[in-house]
Scaffold this motif. Structure first.
Motif, PDB file in Angstrom:
ATOM      1  N   MET A 281       0.828  -1.181   0.000  1.00  0.00           N
ATOM      2  CA  MET A 281       0.000   0.000   0.000  1.00  0.00           C
ATOM      3  C   MET A 281       0.873   1.245   0.000  1.00  0.00           C
ATOM      4  SD  MET A 281      -3.187  -1.086   2.512  1.00  0.00           S
ATOM      5  CE  MET A 281      -2.847   0.221   3.586  1.00  0.00           C
ATOM      6  N   ARG A 282       0.428   2.240  -0.727  1.00  0.00           N
ATOM      7  CA  ARG A 282       1.168   3.493  -0.763  1.00  0.00           C
ATOM      8  C   ARG A 282       0.890   4.278   0.512  1.00  0.00           C
ATOM      9  NH1 ARG A 282      -0.603   5.888  -6.286  1.00  0.00           N
ATOM     10  NH2 ARG A 282      -0.308   7.753  -5.029  1.00  0.00           N
ATOM     11  N   PRO A 283       1.888   4.892   1.079  1.00  0.00           N
ATOM     12  CA  PRO A 283       1.682   5.649   2.322  1.00  0.00           C
ATOM     13  C   PRO A 283       0.921   6.944   2.085  1.00  0.00           C
ATOM     14  CG  PRO A 283       3.956   5.826   1.582  1.00  0.00           C
ATOM     15  CD  PRO A 283       3.279   4.848   0.675  1.00  0.00           C
ATOM     16  N   ARG A 284       0.168   7.375   3.092  1.00  0.00           N
ATOM     17  CA  ARG A 284      -0.524   8.656   3.161  1.00  0.00           C
ATOM     18  C   ARG A 284      -1.682   8.820   2.177  1.00  0.00           C
ATOM     19  NH1 ARG A 284       4.801   9.853   3.043  1.00  0.00           N
ATOM     20  NH2 ARG A 284       4.627  10.867   1.035  1.00  0.00           N
ATOM     21  N   ILE A 285      -2.182   7.755   1.559  1.00  0.00           N
ATOM     22  CA  ILE A 285      -3.332   7.917   0.673  1.00  0.00           C
ATOM     23  C   ILE A 285      -4.571   7.205   1.210  1.00  0.00           C
ATOM     24  CG2 ILE A 285      -1.905   8.224  -1.378  1.00  0.00           C
ATOM     25  CD1 ILE A 285      -2.768   5.366  -2.194  1.00  0.00           C
ATOM     26  N   HIS A 286      -4.410   6.352   2.209  1.00  0.00           N
ATOM     27  CA  HIS A 286      -5.529   5.601   2.761  1.00  0.00           C
ATOM     28  C   HIS A 286      -5.959   6.205   4.097  1.00  0.00           C
ATOM     29  CE1 HIS A 286      -5.019   2.516  -0.272  1.00  0.00           C
ATOM     30  NE2 HIS A 286      -3.732   2.559  -0.031  1.00  0.00           N
ATOM     31  N   PRO A 287      -7.268   6.241   4.362  1.00  0.00           N
ATOM     32  CA  PRO A 287      -7.707   6.761   5.662  1.00  0.00           C
ATOM     33  C   PRO A 287      -7.309   5.811   6.788  1.00  0.00           C
ATOM     34  CG  PRO A 287      -9.567   5.932   4.388  1.00  0.00           C
ATOM     35  CD  PRO A 287      -8.366   5.861   3.506  1.00  0.00           C
ATOM     36  N   ASP A 288      -7.169   6.361   7.985  1.00  0.00           N
ATOM     37  CA  ASP A 288      -6.807   5.545   9.137  1.00  0.00           C
ATOM     38  C   ASP A 288      -7.979   4.663   9.543  1.00  0.00           C
ATOM     39  OD1 ASP A 288      -4.293   6.696   9.285  1.00  0.00           O
ATOM     40  OD2 ASP A 288      -5.000   8.325  10.594  1.00  0.00           O
ATOM     41  N   SER A 289      -7.703   3.383   9.729  1.00  0.00           N
ATOM     42  CA  SER A 289      -8.748   2.491  10.234  1.00  0.00           C
ATOM     43  C   SER A 289      -8.420   2.142  11.676  1.00  0.00           C
ATOM     44  CB  SER A 289      -8.854   1.228   9.387  1.00  0.00           C
ATOM     45  OG  SER A 289      -7.717   0.429   9.547  1.00  0.00           O
ATOM     46  N   ARG A 290      -9.473   1.933  12.457  1.00  0.00           N
ATOM     47  CA  ARG A 290      -9.306   1.628  13.876  1.00  0.00           C
ATOM     48  C   ARG A 290     -10.511   0.816  14.322  1.00  0.00           C
ATOM     49  NH1 ARG A 290     -10.346   6.042  12.356  1.00  0.00           N
ATOM     50  NH2 ARG A 290     -12.021   7.423  12.812  1.00  0.00           N
ATOM     51  N   GLN A 291     -10.473   0.296  15.526  1.00  0.00           N
ATOM     52  CA  GLN A 291     -11.588  -0.440  16.091  1.00  0.00           C
ATOM     53  C   GLN A 291     -12.728   0.538  16.394  1.00  0.00           C
ATOM     54  OE1 GLN A 291     -10.688  -3.613  15.234  1.00  0.00           O
ATOM     55  NE2 GLN A 291     -11.565  -4.257  17.171  1.00  0.00           N
ATOM     56  N   VAL A 292     -13.939   0.212  15.974  1.00  0.00           N
ATOM     57  CA  VAL A 292     -15.116   1.042  16.186  1.00  0.00           C
ATOM     58  C   VAL A 292     -16.241   0.124  16.664  1.00  0.00           C
ATOM     59  CG1 VAL A 292     -16.815   2.552  15.069  1.00  0.00           C
ATOM     60  CG2 VAL A 292     -14.432   2.653  14.376  1.00  0.00           C
ATOM     61  N   ALA A 293     -17.018   0.586  17.638  1.00  0.00           N
ATOM     62  CA  ALA A 293     -18.165  -0.169  18.117  1.00  0.00           C
ATOM     63  C   ALA A 293     -19.401   0.271  17.341  1.00  0.00           C
ATOM     64  CB  ALA A 293     -18.371   0.064  19.605  1.00  0.00           C
ATOM     65  N   PHE A 294     -20.151  -0.699  16.836  1.00  0.00           N
ATOM     66  CA  PHE A 294     -21.401  -0.449  16.131  1.00  0.00           C
ATOM     67  C   PHE A 294     -22.543  -0.982  16.983  1.00  0.00           C
ATOM     68  CE2 PHE A 294     -18.251  -0.502  12.784  1.00  0.00           C
ATOM     69  CZ  PHE A 294     -18.621   0.563  11.998  1.00  0.00           C
ATOM     70  N   ARG A 295     -23.591  -0.155  17.155  1.00  0.00           N
ATOM     71  CA  ARG A 295     -24.745  -0.566  17.966  1.00  0.00           C
ATOM     72  C   ARG A 295     -25.975  -0.647  17.077  1.00  0.00           C
ATOM     73  NH1 ARG A 295     -25.821   3.090  22.953  1.00  0.00           N
ATOM     74  NH2 ARG A 295     -25.818   4.634  21.291  1.00  0.00           N
ATOM     75  N   ASP A 296     -26.567  -1.835  17.037  1.00  0.00           N
ATOM     76  CA  ASP A 296     -27.820  -2.053  16.323  1.00  0.00           C
ATOM     77  C   ASP A 296     -28.937  -1.839  17.335  1.00  0.00           C
ATOM     78  OD1 ASP A 296     -30.083  -2.924  15.040  1.00  0.00           O
ATOM     79  OD2 ASP A 296     -29.204  -4.789  14.309  1.00  0.00           O
ATOM     80  N   ARG A 297     -29.630  -0.721  17.211  1.00  0.00           N
ATOM     81  CA  ARG A 297     -30.674  -0.383  18.185  1.00  0.00           C
ATOM     82  C   ARG A 297     -31.879  -1.308  18.087  1.00  0.00           C
ATOM     83  NH1 ARG A 297     -30.474   4.045  21.327  1.00  0.00           N
ATOM     84  NH2 ARG A 297     -28.694   5.403  20.985  1.00  0.00           N
ATOM     85  N   ALA A 298     -32.182  -1.826  16.910  1.00  0.00           N
ATOM     86  CA  ALA A 298     -33.341  -2.698  16.746  1.00  0.00           C
ATOM     87  C   ALA A 298     -33.159  -4.020  17.491  1.00  0.00           C
ATOM     88  CB  ALA A 298     -33.600  -2.958  15.272  1.00  0.00           C
ATOM     89  N   ALA A 299     -31.940  -4.553  17.487  1.00  0.00           N
ATOM     90  CA  ALA A 299     -31.678  -5.843  18.127  1.00  0.00           C
ATOM     91  C   ALA A 299     -30.982  -5.687  19.469  1.00  0.00           C
ATOM     92  CB  ALA A 299     -30.831  -6.718  17.211  1.00  0.00           C
ATOM     93  N   ASN A 300     -30.653  -4.449  19.837  1.00  0.00           N
ATOM     94  CA  ASN A 300     -29.921  -4.182  21.071  1.00  0.00           C
ATOM     95  C   ASN A 300     -28.617  -4.994  21.106  1.00  0.00           C
ATOM     96  OD1 ASN A 300     -29.433  -2.878  23.446  1.00  0.00           O
ATOM     97  ND2 ASN A 300     -30.605  -4.305  24.684  1.00  0.00           N
ATOM     98  N   ALA A 301     -27.865  -4.909  20.011  1.00  0.00           N
ATOM     99  CA  ALA A 301     -26.624  -5.672  19.879  1.00  0.00           C
ATOM    100  C   ALA A 301     -25.456  -4.725  19.618  1.00  0.00           C
ATOM    101  CB  ALA A 301     -26.753  -6.668  18.734  1.00  0.00           C
ATOM    102  N   LEU A 302     -24.283  -5.108  20.094  1.00  0.00           N
ATOM    103  CA  LEU A 302     -23.053  -4.340  19.874  1.00  0.00           C
ATOM    104  C   LEU A 302     -22.057  -5.191  19.105  1.00  0.00           C
ATOM    105  CD1 LEU A 302     -22.603  -2.747  23.387  1.00  0.00           C
ATOM    106  CD2 LEU A 302     -22.959  -1.501  21.275  1.00  0.00           C
ATOM    107  N   PHE A 303     -21.339  -4.551  18.168  1.00  0.00           N
ATOM    108  CA  PHE A 303     -20.314  -5.222  17.383  1.00  0.00           C
ATOM    109  C   PHE A 303     -19.062  -4.375  17.401  1.00  0.00           C
ATOM    110  CE2 PHE A 303     -24.409  -6.257  15.552  1.00  0.00           C
ATOM    111  CZ  PHE A 303     -24.349  -7.642  15.493  1.00  0.00           C
ATOM    112  N   LEU A 304     -17.922  -5.013  17.482  1.00  0.00           N
ATOM    113  CA  LEU A 304     -16.647  -4.318  17.399  1.00  0.00           C
ATOM    114  C   LEU A 304     -15.986  -4.728  16.091  1.00  0.00           C
ATOM    115  CD1 LEU A 304     -14.909  -2.395  19.073  1.00  0.00           C
ATOM    116  CD2 LEU A 304     -13.762  -4.377  20.012  1.00  0.00           C
ATOM    117  N   ALA A 305     -15.647  -3.737  15.261  1.00  0.00           N
ATOM    118  CA  ALA A 305     -15.055  -4.017  13.951  1.00  0.00           C
ATOM    119  C   ALA A 305     -14.112  -2.891  13.572  1.00  0.00           C
ATOM    120  CB  ALA A 305     -16.140  -4.162  12.899  1.00  0.00           C
ATOM    121  N   ARG A 306     -13.235  -3.177  12.623  1.00  0.00           N
ATOM    122  CA  ARG A 306     -12.333  -2.137  12.118  1.00  0.00           C
ATOM    123  C   ARG A 306     -13.097  -1.296  11.105  1.00  0.00           C
ATOM    124  NH1 ARG A 306      -7.495  -2.063  13.855  1.00  0.00           N
ATOM    125  NH2 ARG A 306      -6.703  -0.685  12.238  1.00  0.00           N
ATOM    126  N   SER A 307     -12.908   0.018  11.191  1.00  0.00           N
ATOM    127  CA  SER A 307     -13.603   0.929  10.290  1.00  0.00           C
ATOM    128  C   SER A 307     -12.850   2.245  10.200  1.00  0.00           C
ATOM    129  CB  SER A 307     -15.016   1.189  10.810  1.00  0.00           C
ATOM    130  OG  SER A 307     -15.685   2.117   9.990  1.00  0.00           O
TER     131      SER A 307
END
Length: 86
Positions: free
Chosen positions: A1-27
């Protein structure tokens, strides 16, 4: 991968309010809201409307569509209409 052209990815928590569920994923998504995860770390929190925890396809709650029934209803409804002849 070329440096400085891709956005930074990190761990992000996603909350599905309909199912009351939490997911941790890179984003690359960002959020001002945060949540403390079970591991003691704090992650950005993003609310989503639907995920695999609430989507009918993944939960098995999807309906089976009967195409034959629709064809029969159409034929009953328009039985008296004769096609135009050219």
């Amino acid at each position: 991968m070329r440096p400085r052209i891709h956005p930074d990815s990190r761990q992000v928590a996603f909350r599905d309010r309909a199912a009351n569920a939490l997911f941790l994923a890179r984003s690359t998504a960002t959020s001002a809201e945060t949540i403390e995860w079970e591991d003691g770390n704090t992650y950005p929190l993003i609310d989503v409307e639907i995920s695999s925890a609430s989507h009918p396809f993944y939960t098995g709650a999807s309906r089976v569509v009967d195409p034959a029934g629709r064809v029969e209803r159409f034929e009953r409804r328009y039985r008296h209409v004769t096609p135009a002849r050219h």
